[in-house]
Design a protein around this motif. Structure first.
Motif, PDB file in Angstrom:
ATOM      1  N   VAL A 207       0.841  -1.192   0.000  1.00 48.21           N
ATOM      2  CA  VAL A 207       0.000   0.000   0.000  1.00 48.21           C
ATOM      3  C   VAL A 207       0.880   1.248   0.000  1.00 48.21           C
ATOM      4  CG1 VAL A 207      -1.556   1.376   1.434  1.00 48.21           C
ATOM      5  CG2 VAL A 207      -1.998  -1.051   1.107  1.00 48.21           C
ATOM      6  N   ASP A 208       0.533   2.234  -0.822  1.00 53.30           N
ATOM      7  CA  ASP A 208       1.281   3.492  -0.874  1.00 53.30           C
ATOM      8  C   ASP A 208       0.305   4.621  -1.197  1.00 53.30           C
ATOM      9  OD1 ASP A 208       3.021   5.574  -1.109  1.00 53.30           O
ATOM     10  OD2 ASP A 208       4.399   4.585  -2.492  1.00 53.30           O
ATOM     11  N   PRO A 209      -0.314   5.224  -0.170  1.00 49.86           N
ATOM     12  CA  PRO A 209      -1.311   6.282  -0.407  1.00 49.86           C
ATOM     13  C   PRO A 209      -0.750   7.480  -1.169  1.00 49.86           C
ATOM     14  CG  PRO A 209      -1.393   5.507   1.871  1.00 49.86           C
ATOM     15  CD  PRO A 209      -0.167   4.914   1.256  1.00 49.86           C
ATOM     16  N   LYS A 210       0.573   7.722  -1.093  1.00 50.24           N
ATOM     17  CA  LYS A 210       1.169   8.871  -1.774  1.00 50.24           C
ATOM     18  C   LYS A 210       0.977   8.798  -3.284  1.00 50.24           C
ATOM     19  CE  LYS A 210       4.769   9.516   1.734  1.00 50.24           C
ATOM     20  NZ  LYS A 210       6.230   9.485   2.015  1.00 50.24           N
ATOM     21  N   ILE A 211       0.895   7.575  -3.816  1.00 41.97           N
ATOM     22  CA  ILE A 211       0.703   7.426  -5.259  1.00 41.97           C
ATOM     23  C   ILE A 211      -0.668   6.823  -5.573  1.00 41.97           C
ATOM     24  CG2 ILE A 211       3.174   7.259  -5.768  1.00 41.97           C
ATOM     25  CD1 ILE A 211       2.850   4.226  -5.938  1.00 41.97           C
ATOM     26  N   GLY A 212      -1.556   6.841  -4.571  1.00 43.01           N
ATOM     27  CA  GLY A 212      -2.921   6.400  -4.806  1.00 43.01           C
ATOM     28  C   GLY A 212      -3.184   4.927  -4.659  1.00 43.01           C
ATOM     29  N   VAL A 213      -2.200   4.168  -4.137  1.00 40.18           N
ATOM     30  CA  VAL A 213      -2.410   2.730  -3.934  1.00 40.18           C
ATOM     31  C   VAL A 213      -2.913   2.518  -2.506  1.00 40.18           C
ATOM     32  CG1 VAL A 213      -1.390   0.426  -3.992  1.00 40.18           C
ATOM     33  CG2 VAL A 213      -0.562   2.186  -5.566  1.00 40.18           C
ATOM     34  N   THR A 214      -4.224   2.432  -2.351  1.00 39.49           N
ATOM     35  CA  THR A 214      -4.836   2.187  -1.048  1.00 39.49           C
ATOM     36  C   THR A 214      -5.341   0.749  -1.005  1.00 39.49           C
ATOM     37  OG1 THR A 214      -7.022   2.878  -1.804  1.00 39.49           O
ATOM     38  CG2 THR A 214      -5.551   4.600  -0.936  1.00 39.49           C
ATOM     39  N   PHE A 215      -5.808   0.337   0.168  1.00 44.69           N
ATOM     40  CA  PHE A 215      -6.382  -1.005   0.267  1.00 44.69           C
ATOM     41  C   PHE A 215      -7.561  -1.150  -0.701  1.00 44.69           C
ATOM     42  CE2 PHE A 215      -4.365  -1.481   4.539  1.00 44.69           C
ATOM     43  CZ  PHE A 215      -3.763  -2.708   4.301  1.00 44.69           C
ATOM     44  N   ALA A 216      -8.389  -0.112  -0.787  1.00 48.21           N
ATOM     45  CA  ALA A 216      -9.598  -0.213  -1.608  1.00 48.21           C
ATOM     46  C   ALA A 216      -9.279  -0.331  -3.095  1.00 48.21           C
ATOM     47  CB  ALA A 216     -10.499   0.996  -1.350  1.00 48.21           C
ATOM     48  N   ASN A 217      -8.510   0.638  -3.645  1.00 45.24           N
ATOM     49  CA  ASN A 217      -8.267   0.548  -5.095  1.00 45.24           C
ATOM     50  C   ASN A 217      -7.251  -0.533  -5.446  1.00 45.24           C
ATOM     51  OD1 ASN A 217      -5.745   1.755  -4.611  1.00 45.24           O
ATOM     52  ND2 ASN A 217      -6.528   3.804  -5.030  1.00 45.24           N
ATOM     53  N   GLY A 218      -6.354  -0.873  -4.493  1.00 43.67           N
ATOM     54  CA  GLY A 218      -5.456  -2.003  -4.739  1.00 43.67           C
ATOM     55  C   GLY A 218      -6.229  -3.309  -4.810  1.00 43.67           C
TER      56      GLY A 218
ATOM     57  N   ILE B 286      -7.094 -14.041  -2.150  1.00 42.23           N
ATOM     58  CA  ILE B 286      -6.694 -12.654  -1.924  1.00 42.23           C
ATOM     59  C   ILE B 286      -6.518 -12.456  -0.427  1.00 42.23           C
ATOM     60  CG2 ILE B 286      -7.351 -10.227  -2.127  1.00 42.23           C
ATOM     61  CD1 ILE B 286      -9.120 -11.014  -4.492  1.00 42.23           C
ATOM     62  N   MET B 287      -5.362 -11.904  -0.062  1.00 44.72           N
ATOM     63  CA  MET B 287      -5.143 -11.571   1.342  1.00 44.72           C
ATOM     64  C   MET B 287      -5.083 -10.052   1.476  1.00 44.72           C
ATOM     65  SD  MET B 287      -2.953 -10.576   3.971  1.00 44.72           S
ATOM     66  CE  MET B 287      -1.236 -11.062   3.959  1.00 44.72           C
ATOM     67  N   VAL B 288      -5.997  -9.484   2.259  1.00 43.86           N
ATOM     68  CA  VAL B 288      -6.033  -8.047   2.520  1.00 43.86           C
ATOM     69  C   VAL B 288      -5.478  -7.839   3.929  1.00 43.86           C
ATOM     70  CG1 VAL B 288      -7.463  -5.977   2.604  1.00 43.86           C
ATOM     71  CG2 VAL B 288      -8.097  -7.875   1.097  1.00 43.86           C
ATOM     72  N   GLY B 289      -4.391  -7.089   4.048  1.00 45.63           N
ATOM     73  CA  GLY B 289      -3.737  -6.937   5.350  1.00 45.63           C
ATOM     74  C   GLY B 289      -4.666  -6.497   6.454  1.00 45.63           C
ATOM     75  N   GLU B 290      -5.586  -5.583   6.148  1.00 43.46           N
ATOM     76  CA  GLU B 290      -6.526  -5.112   7.162  1.00 43.46           C
ATOM     77  C   GLU B 290      -7.709  -4.435   6.478  1.00 43.46           C
ATOM     78  OE1 GLU B 290      -6.747  -1.789  10.746  1.00 43.46           O
ATOM     79  OE2 GLU B 290      -4.791  -2.377   9.923  1.00 43.46           O
ATOM     80  N   ILE B 291      -8.906  -4.707   6.963  1.00 46.43           N
ATOM     81  CA  ILE B 291     -10.100  -3.995   6.483  1.00 46.43           C
ATOM     82  C   ILE B 291     -10.299  -2.789   7.393  1.00 46.43           C
ATOM     83  CG2 ILE B 291     -12.597  -4.121   6.164  1.00 46.43           C
ATOM     84  CD1 ILE B 291     -12.306  -7.049   5.479  1.00 46.43           C
ATOM     85  N   ARG B 292     -10.013  -1.595   6.849  1.00 53.40           N
ATOM     86  CA  ARG B 292     -10.013  -0.386   7.661  1.00 53.40           C
ATOM     87  C   ARG B 292     -11.227   0.507   7.435  1.00 53.40           C
ATOM     88  NH1 ARG B 292      -3.713   1.539   6.665  1.00 53.40           N
ATOM     89  NH2 ARG B 292      -2.713  -0.159   7.829  1.00 53.40           N
ATOM     90  N   ASP B 293     -11.882   0.376   6.280  1.00 59.23           N
ATOM     91  CA  ASP B 293     -12.966   1.309   5.957  1.00 59.23           C
ATOM     92  C   ASP B 293     -14.074   0.580   5.215  1.00 59.23           C
ATOM     93  OD1 ASP B 293     -12.243   1.288   3.071  1.00 59.23           O
ATOM     94  OD2 ASP B 293     -10.468   2.355   3.777  1.00 59.23           O
ATOM     95  N   SER B 294     -15.182   1.275   5.024  1.00 57.19           N
ATOM     96  CA  SER B 294     -16.358   0.659   4.418  1.00 57.19           C
ATOM     97  C   SER B 294     -16.122   0.296   2.958  1.00 57.19           C
ATOM     98  CB  SER B 294     -17.558   1.609   4.534  1.00 57.19           C
ATOM     99  OG  SER B 294     -17.271   2.848   3.921  1.00 57.19           O
ATOM    100  N   GLU B 295     -15.327   1.096   2.237  1.00 53.17           N
ATOM    101  CA  GLU B 295     -15.077   0.795   0.826  1.00 53.17           C
ATOM    102  C   GLU B 295     -14.303  -0.513   0.678  1.00 53.17           C
ATOM    103  OE1 GLU B 295     -13.303   2.961  -3.215  1.00 53.17           O
ATOM    104  OE2 GLU B 295     -12.859   3.788  -1.231  1.00 53.17           O
ATOM    105  N   THR B 296     -13.253  -0.670   1.474  1.00 53.26           N
ATOM    106  CA  THR B 296     -12.476  -1.919   1.438  1.00 53.26           C
ATOM    107  C   THR B 296     -13.350  -3.102   1.840  1.00 53.26           C
ATOM    108  OG1 THR B 296     -10.485  -0.677   2.029  1.00 53.26           O
ATOM    109  CG2 THR B 296     -10.389  -3.065   2.264  1.00 53.26           C
ATOM    110  N   ALA B 297     -14.187  -2.911   2.858  1.00 52.35           N
ATOM    111  CA  ALA B 297     -15.064  -3.989   3.321  1.00 52.35           C
ATOM    112  C   ALA B 297     -16.024  -4.430   2.222  1.00 52.35           C
ATOM    113  CB  ALA B 297     -15.836  -3.534   4.558  1.00 52.35           C
TER     114      ALA B 297
END
Length: 566
Positions: free
Chosen positions: A366-377, A389-400
């Motif tokens: 994940v690299d938010p500086k270049i737009g790679v977030t859990f959701a769009n990744g 698929i392994m998601v390191g952590e579900i932090r927000d509603s979009e990722t969920a």
């Protein structure tokens, strides 16, 4: 590794079968050790020791009988420093031999392989004396060498831009010789932490001094203090090593240091945070080539493991691991990936950060500086034809939402949530805005977990439980019955803490039809928990109590980690 001792350590028909025949280990434990041995390439005896299946003194007796050489525990042996330093550190490590006592007529030399005549002859020539070899475990021998030869300088940093570590100064020509004490101080802090298997280093400025603390087995303890006047130099040295901006002191910064020591490659994630007395530095230590924990060794009880394995063997659906920060969730996920990894599956991860890599698995950072977030990744990973698929952590509603949709469209999704227990995962997803019918359809099962410190095998002793302890454990007490508990006295191997290493305690909840009905009704967490308990779920506290009764951990440790949360 010396060939002459390989059969003694590696073949179950020798050491393993002897231990089984004498009732000291089970066939299942031997099989687990043999699997671990093929991964680590260590000797069988050392592997059994690392797994905690046998006490050092017990194993030492068997090896003593096999080699006809005295066995000693170096951690408890008073090493004569003058004698030990008659050879160089480099030679001691290369030969895996250390002089420990001059007895007048001969010199006692601790060796990992006391049958190696070549090493015996070389040591006799170096010391110009007759030597008597004694047997010591390789890990104990390396720890003793660390004590004899203080580690003020090392091979770090491997990739720092302005340094080339070489001579006794500890740094290359780009460093002012006046800075050498600071170079040695920083190196000593890091190398000592690595040798203690610390997970984090905290360098904290206070009004009159600088405190250095290490986190070992989940607990912080103070290890060093040094004068405040060195703080700016120490922080600057670490910033250069971590490729951070040495001129910036008012804003937080992150960096990374890669280094090698004693054949171990380590990765330090460094964080700088301004405080009123200066910058606090925290370094997370990750061993790059460390062996991955097997899922079987995480601490599941057999019935829990069998249920959890049915979750991860499913072709699609969502499996969640829950617990607070530092409870071992990421380690469990890595163990799951190692368990199911095979060439027929496309396994992809999205993590922040990528801590450990597994051959054959596609890791994304994940690299938010270049737009790679859990959701769009995660949205991109779904288009990469994944099986798992392994998601390191579900932090927000979009990722969920995306993770749930992926689980419903033919993918096995593994992830973590920060909740106190397994039933709380359902409530957390509901609070994130995921519809109940989607949760009921997507989630296969949830495992809540914590980590408990285990009793040091080197100083373990047994005692009778007190009446108060038996009440706390829920054990009936009568005049003709006494519960035996274990504890650690404290020794050099465990830093006099009596505890060394950690084990997991779990509660595994399957998404049964009855629990799905409660989810659809948006039932409260306690209602879901009550149903899971009626269906046989064992709580983390129950698992902790059972591990106390089995002599794996202590009641105080269970109380510290679990009871105070309740």
């Amino acid at each position: 590794m010396i060939e002459s001792l390989k059969p003694l350590y590696n073949r179950s028909s020798h050491l393993g079968e002897q231990l089984i025949n004498d009732g000291l280990i089970s066939q299942e434990q031997l099989n687990t050790a043999l699997v671990r041995q093929t991964q680590t390439k260590k000797r069988l005896g050392e592997t059994l020791l690392q797994l905690g299946y046998i006490a050092p003194k017990t194993l030492g007796r068997y090896l003593e009988a096999a080699t006809k050489c005295q066995f000693i525990e170096l951690a408890d042996w008073p090493i004569d420093m003058d004698v030990a330093q008659r050879i160089t550190e480099l030679r001691a490590r290369r030969l895996q031999a250390l002089p420990i006592k001059d007895r007048g007529g001969d010199i006692l030399v601790a060796m990992s392989d006391p049958l190696n005549l070549g090493v015996i002859d070389e040591m006799a020539a170096l010391l110009n004396r007759r030597i008597t070899p004694v047997l010591a475990f390789e890990a104990d021998l390396n720890e003793a060498i660390n004590r004899v030869f203080p580690k003020e300088i090392g091979d770090l940093p491997e990739e720092a831009p302005a340094f080339a570590v070489d001579d006794d100064l500890g740094a290359g020509d780009d460093v002012n010789p006046e800075d050498a004490p600071v170079v040695k101080l920083v190196n000593n802090i890091i190398v000592t932490a690595v040798s203690m298997n610390a997970s984090d280093i905290h360098i904290e400025p206070h009004e009159n001094s600088i405190r250095v603390r290490y986190r070992v087995d989940g607990l912080l303890s103070e290890q060093h203090t040094f004068a405040r006047r060195y703080h700016a130099s120490v922080a600057a040295r670490i910033k250069i090593m971590a490729r951070a901006n040495i001129a910036e002191r008012r804003r937080p910064q992150d960096g990374r240091i890669l280094f090698k020591r004693d054949g171990r490659e380590n990765d330090l994630r460094v964080s700088f945070m301004p405080t009123i007395y200066g910058e606090k530095v925290v370094m997370r230590i990750l061993e790059r080539n460390s062996r991955h924990t097997n899922l079987e060794q995480m601490g599941f009880f057999p019935e829990q493991y069998a249920l959890f394995e049915t979750f991860i063997r499913r072709p699609h659906g969502m499996v969640l691991i829950t617990g607070p920060t530092g409870s071992g969730k990421s380690t469990t996920l890595q163990a799951v990936l190692g368990k199911i990894n095979n060439p027929a599956l496309n396994i992809s991860t999205i993590e922040d950060p990528v801590e450990y890599t597994i051959p054959g698995v596609n890791h994304t950072q994940v690299d938010p500086k270049i737009g790679v977030t859990f959701a769009n990744g995660l949205r991109t990973l779904v288009r990469q034809d994944p099986d798992v698929i392994m998601v390191g952590e579900i932090r927000d509603s979009e990722t969920a939402e995306i993770a749930v949709q992926a689980a419903l469209t033919g993918h096995l999704v593994l992830s973590t949530l920060h909740t106190n227990d397994a039933p709380g995962a359902v409530t957390r997803l509901l609070n994130m805005g995921v519809e109940p019918f989607l949760i009921a359809s997507a989630v296969i099962g949830v495992a809540g977990q914590r980590l408990l410190r285990t009793i040091c095998p080197a100083c373990r002793e047994e005692r009778s439980a007190t009446l108060a302890e038996m009440d706390a454990l829920g054990v009936p007490h009568t005049d003709d019955f006494s519960t035996i508990l274990a504890r650690g006295r404290g020794c050099q191997k465990c830093g006099n803490r009596g505890m060394k290493g950690r084990t997991g305690v779990f509660e595994v909840m399957a998404m049964t039809d009855e629990i799905k009905d409660l989810v659809l009704k948006r039932a409260a967490t306690n209602q879901i928990r009550d149903m899971a308990l009626r269906q046989g779920m064992k709580t983390m506290r129950d698992c902790g109590i059972e591990k106390v009764l089995r002599g794996i951990t202590t009641l105080d440790e269970v109380t510290r980690v679990l009871v105070m949360e309740e």
